[in-house]
Enzyme design. Structure first.
Site, short mmCIF file in Angstrom:
data_model
loop_
_atom_site.label_atom_id
_atom_site.label_comp_id
_atom_site.label_asym_id
_atom_site.label_seq_id
_atom_site.Cartn_x
_atom_site.Cartn_y
_atom_site.Cartn_z
N GLY A 101 0.83 -1.21 0.00
CA GLY A 101 0.00 0.00 0.00
C GLY A 101 0.86 1.25 0.00
O GLY A 101 0.53 2.24 -0.66
N SER A 175 -2.98 9.41 8.40
CA SER A 175 -2.32 8.48 7.50
C SER A 175 -1.13 9.15 6.82
O SER A 175 -1.29 10.12 6.08
CB SER A 175 -3.31 7.98 6.44
OG SER A 175 -2.60 7.44 5.35
N ASP A 328 1.26 -0.36 12.94
CA ASP A 328 1.59 -1.69 12.41
C ASP A 328 1.95 -2.70 13.51
O ASP A 328 2.28 -3.84 13.22
CB ASP A 328 2.76 -1.59 11.43
CG ASP A 328 2.36 -0.83 10.17
OD1 ASP A 328 1.17 -0.86 9.81
OD2 ASP A 328 3.24 -0.20 9.55
N ARG A 359 -6.88 -6.52 9.96
CA ARG A 359 -6.04 -6.95 11.08
C ARG A 359 -6.78 -7.00 12.41
O ARG A 359 -6.30 -7.67 13.34
CB ARG A 359 -4.81 -6.04 11.20
CG ARG A 359 -3.78 -6.33 10.13
CD ARG A 359 -2.51 -5.55 10.34
NE ARG A 359 -1.54 -5.95 9.32
CZ ARG A 359 -0.49 -5.22 8.97
NH1 ARG A 359 -0.29 -4.04 9.54
NH2 ARG A 359 0.35 -5.65 8.06
N ARG A 402 2.68 -9.51 8.68
CA ARG A 402 2.75 -9.27 10.14
C ARG A 402 1.91 -10.29 10.93
O ARG A 402 2.19 -10.54 12.09
CB ARG A 402 2.35 -7.84 10.47
CG ARG A 402 3.30 -6.82 9.84
CD ARG A 402 3.21 -5.45 10.48
NE ARG A 402 3.59 -4.40 9.56
CZ ARG A 402 4.85 -4.05 9.29
NH1 ARG A 402 5.85 -4.65 9.89
NH2 ARG A 402 5.11 -3.08 8.43
C1 S3P Z 1 3.25 3.82 6.16
C2 S3P Z 1 2.15 4.33 6.78
C3 S3P Z 1 1.16 3.53 7.53
C4 S3P Z 1 1.65 2.11 7.79
C5 S3P Z 1 2.36 1.52 6.62
C6 S3P Z 1 3.56 2.38 6.23
C7 S3P Z 1 4.16 4.73 5.45
O1 S3P Z 1 -0.02 3.49 6.78
O2 S3P Z 1 0.59 1.27 8.17
O3 S3P Z 1 2.82 0.22 6.91
O4 S3P Z 1 5.31 4.33 5.16
O5 S3P Z 1 3.76 5.86 5.17
P1 S3P Z 1 -1.09 4.69 6.89
O6 S3P Z 1 -0.35 5.92 6.64
O7 S3P Z 1 -2.12 4.48 5.82
O8 S3P Z 1 -1.66 4.55 8.27
#
Ligand code: S3P
Length: 445
Positions: A101, A175, A328, A359, A402
């Protein structure tokens, strides 16, 4: 062969004391950003300690498809020759982000500020995750989502803006991915792009943009929030990035050492950015012995050596405002909570439902099949710790690295072994997890 080609079940068994010193792999968030900013910079970026996991390798491939030169120059050492802000070339084929993501959403931001069109795709897990949260602000900045893909799921085509518009954007959820996508698009826009977050999320993008020469100012907003203002049409200069060890990966050996009797381990170079260390705060409140020494920093990111010793843990209440700094880590915290005495109440976990898997549900299932009493109440998770875990369960990993690592950690101290149906996805973030844990004394079969 990639992780999706093979299914690899494994079981973790009650182990003797874990001992030794390890360095877990480079931070995933920083590794993605180093490749992306390197590709958007002018000149050469050298990265040491890059995480060579599937997620980051997919971002490296995407940067190549968009015209940057990306080469591996040694063990975990990479060099990127960038194309400059808004300089991405039209990719020939779809950009495949696999399970990631972060890679997908950050690159959407970077593409949104370029006059190109790119198809974004990923595996079944990523195809099920919401993309509207990133596409909404990017459309306000002038990007367009192609064809019939308005629902915001992959695969989709993103047409970048020829003349991106700077915006002031309040993120609807805390986020770092949404914030980073807007800032990366804002690099190409004239004037100032501002992101306001009600609760501060990890600030690696801001720190690294500054390191590459961008003008970016972050100020407090309300009690827990931040206002980040980036001056656009920036010229980024290639830089040297040292990637510290990932605290989200360190979380697994840390919890393992806390719950396996007699353990005493050292973890070097662990990143201690306060926007990532909510787990350490929580574990300490539970009674964990985690000592920090040899603190140092690079490019604004602090790191330290951690010594972790087996500890008697007690249940605590984790406030919702801590969630962004440990988003996480709730899976492995739930494992620690299962071995604690008393209830651990984790509040405000709505975002866990849209990660690599749901999760919240997966954590509850993982604990239940291993004999731990657990309840989901609204967006809260309540784990009834009894000081020991019966184990004996088979945990479904749902394409989520995870879940696999958390379940294996649980099995190292439970009465009976814990089995996971598939360890293959561990390669997305921690390719050496199994040999590294074995080197500390973990028993897997
Ligand atoms: C991340 C942000 C988090 C996290 C992901 C890594 C990043 O997601 O869960 O594993 O590197 O910006 P969100 O920003 O959508 O919470």
């Amino acid at each position: 062969m990639t992780y999706s080609d093979r299914v690899a079940p494994l079981q973790a068994c009650s182990s003797g004391a874990l001992t030794g010193k390890v360095r877990v792999p480079g931070d995933k968030s920083i590794s993605h950003r180093a490749l992306i900013l390197g590709a958007l910079a002018v000149g050469r970026t050298e990265i040491s300690g890059l995480l060579e996991g599937e997620d980051v390798l997919n971002t490296a491939k995407a940067m190549r498809s968009l015209g940057a030169t990306v080469e591996r120059t040694g063990d975990f050492a990479w060099a990127v020759k960038g194309v400059g802000v808004a300089g991405f070339a039209q990719p020939r084929g779809p950009l495949d982000f696999g399970n990631s993501g972060t890679g997908c959403r950050l690159v959407m931001g970077a593409v949104a500020g370029c006059p190109i069109s790119a198809v974004f795709d990923g595996d079944a897990s990523l195809r099920s995750r919401p993309m509207r949260r990133v596409l909404d602000p990017l459309e306000l900045m002038g990007a367009k989502v192609g064809g019939s893909e308005q629902g915001g799921r992959l695969p989709l085509t993103l047409n970048g803006a020829r003349d991106p518009v700077p915006i002031i954007y309040r993120t609807p959820v805390a986020s770092a991915q949404i914030k980073s996508a807007v800032l990366l698009a804002g690099l190409a826009a004239p004037g100032v792009t501002t992101v306001i977050e009600q609760e501060a999320s990890r600030d690696h993008t801001e720190l690294m943009l500054r390191h590459f020469g961008a003008e970016i100012v972050s100020t407090k907003e309300g009690v827990h929030g931040r206002r980040i203002a980036l001056t656009g049409q920036a010229e980024l200069q290639g830089a040297h990035v040292v990637v510290p060890a990932d605290p989200s990966s360190a979380a697994f050996p840390i919890v393992a050492a806390l719950i396996v009797e007699g353990s005493d381990i050292l973890l070097s170079d662990v990143m201690t950015n306060p926007l990532r260390t909510g787990l350490f705060t929580t574990l300490r409140e539970m009674g964990a012995s985690i000592e920090q020494s040899e603190a140092r920093g690079d490019a604004g990111e602090p790191m330290a050596q951690l010594r972790v010793r087996a500890s008697k843990l007690r249940g605590v209440e984790v406030p919702p405002e801590r969630a962004p700094s440990m988003i996480d880590e709730y899976l492995v915290l739930a494992v620690a909570a299962s071995f604690a005495e008393g209830a651990t109440v984790m509040r405000g976990l709505k975002e866990l439902r849209v990660k690599e898997s749901d999760r919240l549900a997966a954590t509850a299932d993982m604990l239940r099949v291993n004999g731990v009493k657990v309840e989901i109440s609204g967006d809260d998770l309540i784990v009834e710790g009894k000081g020991h875990v019966p184990g004996g369960g088979l945990v479904a990993t749902h394409m989520d690295h995870r879940i696999a690592m958390s379940a294996l950690v649980m099995g190292l101290a439970s009465d009976r072994p814990v089995k996971v149906d598939d360890t293959a996805f561990i390669a997305t973030s921690f390719p050496d997890f199994i040999p590294m844990m074995r080197s500390l004394g973990a028993e897997f079969s």
